[in-house]
Design a protein around this motif. Structure first.
Motif, mmCIF file in Angstrom:
data_model
loop_
_atom_site.group_PDB
_atom_site.id
_atom_site.type_symbol
_atom_site.label_atom_id
_atom_site.label_comp_id
_atom_site.label_asym_id
_atom_site.label_seq_id
_atom_site.Cartn_x
_atom_site.Cartn_y
_atom_site.Cartn_z
ATOM 1 N N HIS A 138 -5.906 48.296 -77.291
ATOM 2 C CA HIS A 138 -6.881 48.029 -78.436
ATOM 3 C C HIS A 138 -5.666 47.552 -79.440
ATOM 4 C CE1 HIS A 138 -9.339 48.673 -81.947
ATOM 5 N NE2 HIS A 138 -8.739 49.348 -82.394
ATOM 6 N N SER A 139 -4.651 48.434 -79.547
ATOM 7 C CA SER A 139 -3.432 48.287 -80.360
ATOM 8 C C SER A 139 -2.980 46.813 -80.298
ATOM 9 C CB SER A 139 -2.275 49.091 -80.195
ATOM 10 O OG SER A 139 -2.916 50.495 -80.427
ATOM 11 N N LEU A 140 -3.015 46.088 -79.202
ATOM 12 C CA LEU A 140 -2.196 44.750 -78.929
ATOM 13 C C LEU A 140 -3.390 44.126 -79.422
ATOM 14 C CD1 LEU A 140 -0.775 45.393 -75.324
ATOM 15 C CD2 LEU A 140 0.546 44.555 -77.346
ATOM 16 N N ALA A 174 -1.622 42.196 -82.563
ATOM 17 C CA ALA A 174 -0.685 41.036 -81.838
ATOM 18 C C ALA A 174 -1.332 39.609 -81.836
ATOM 19 C CB ALA A 174 -0.267 41.449 -80.366
ATOM 20 N N PRO A 175 -0.643 38.611 -82.066
ATOM 21 C CA PRO A 175 -1.311 37.471 -82.110
ATOM 22 C C PRO A 175 -1.932 37.033 -80.931
ATOM 23 C CG PRO A 175 1.063 37.452 -82.805
ATOM 24 C CD PRO A 175 0.875 38.702 -82.109
ATOM 25 N N ALA A 176 -2.923 36.078 -80.839
ATOM 26 C CA ALA A 176 -3.320 35.746 -79.377
ATOM 27 C C ALA A 176 -2.457 35.207 -78.271
ATOM 28 C CB ALA A 176 -4.510 34.732 -79.825
ATOM 29 N N CYS A 200 4.654 40.942 -81.068
ATOM 30 C CA CYS A 200 5.002 39.614 -81.848
ATOM 31 C C CYS A 200 4.802 38.512 -81.279
ATOM 32 C CB CYS A 200 5.952 39.860 -82.648
ATOM 33 S SG CYS A 200 6.111 41.269 -83.786
ATOM 34 N N GLY A 201 3.877 38.099 -80.392
ATOM 35 C CA GLY A 201 3.725 37.040 -79.636
ATOM 36 C C GLY A 201 4.873 36.682 -78.523
ATOM 37 N N PHE A 248 3.190 49.865 -83.918
ATOM 38 C CA PHE A 248 2.844 49.800 -82.434
ATOM 39 C C PHE A 248 3.409 50.602 -81.572
ATOM 40 C CE2 PHE A 248 3.630 47.633 -78.384
ATOM 41 C CZ PHE A 248 2.398 47.789 -77.903
ATOM 42 N N SER A 249 4.914 50.630 -82.049
ATOM 43 C CA SER A 249 5.859 51.322 -81.037
ATOM 44 C C SER A 249 5.541 52.962 -81.104
ATOM 45 C CB SER A 249 7.175 51.185 -81.325
ATOM 46 O OG SER A 249 7.622 51.387 -82.813
#
Length: 235
Positions: free
Chosen positions: A140-142, A146-148, A154-155, A91-92
């Motif tokens: 889109h990446s998130l 990423a969790p909801a 990471c939430g 992600f980064s």
């Protein structure tokens, strides 16, 4: 230094004027001892750590973050499981390349076009379209990685992904607003990129970033110096 703040580690901060490195010779000496690339120009940050009477010096931002995580593992800034850790790292890289660091990233394009803007050759709609394309990738990446629950990749956990990208978010937010008249969070919301808006806003408001970052005024002043150097290089 965001990571050190997150871990509650006390440290001494020494500012270096990169336009006048000779004023702080100890900085250049420390960098050259820590970096094996003898052709590299000294740059910040540099981290000196003294343990058991021995001092070690570390350079390069991404490497420093890993070193900090290894020396001071608590509280952790990386997820425990391999898959989530991988997602954080990917992600980064995606965020940096698409918004800040890539040759066609909106931040670099904006920097190159600021002079054109002042000459009346700049089109805000083109810049908005370019930025929206990158923000859609962020959103889109998130959604994919990423969790909801929680604002970060990471939430609720603020990780090395945000430590890495946070300073760039802070800098780009000031430049887009000041020079291009674009508020990133508002633009995200107007396009339905709610996940991106939440992440961007949460990173900007993180206490560790606020305490270690520079003011909007300093960011703009630094940007002006960069633009002046770019113009001088063309002459």
């Amino acid at each position: 230094w965001i990571a050190l703040k997150e871990k509650g580690i006390e440290f001494e901060y020494k500012k270096v004027d990169l336009q006048n490195k000779e004023a702080t010779p100890a900085f250049g000496d420390a960098y050259s001892k820590a970096n094996p690339n003898k052709l590299a120009s000294s740059k910040v940050p540099v981290l000196e750590v003294t343990q058991n009477g021995e001092t070690s010096v570390y350079t390069e931002s991404k490497v420093l973050l890993q070193v900090i995580e290894e020396i001071w593992p608590e509280p952790p800034l990386l997820p425990e499981d391999v898959t989530t850790r991988y997602r954080s790292r990917v992600f980064s890289e995606v965020v940096y390349e698409n918004i800040f660091g890539g040759n066609k990233s909106p931040y670099k394009l904006a920097m190159r076009k600021i002079d054109a803007q002042q000459q009346g050759e700049w089109d805000q709609q083109d810049e908005i379209a370019n930025l929206c394309e990158s923000l859609s990738v962020l959103d889109h990446s998130l959604r994919e990685f990423a969790p909801a629950a929680g604002p970060f990749v990471c939430g609720d956990a603020f990780t090395l992904a945000e430590c890495t990208t946070g300073p760039f978010v802070q800098r780009a937010d000031a430049v887009f607003e000041h020079y291009l008249g674009i508020n990133v969070v508002d633009l995200c919301r107007s396009k339905g990129y709610e996940r991106a808006a939440l992440w961007w806003k949460s990173v900007l408001e993180r206490k560790s970033l606020v305490e270690t970052g520079i003011s909007t005024e300093q960011t703009i002043e630094g940007t002006k110096r960069i633009i002046d150097m770019m113009r001088a290089a063309r002459m």
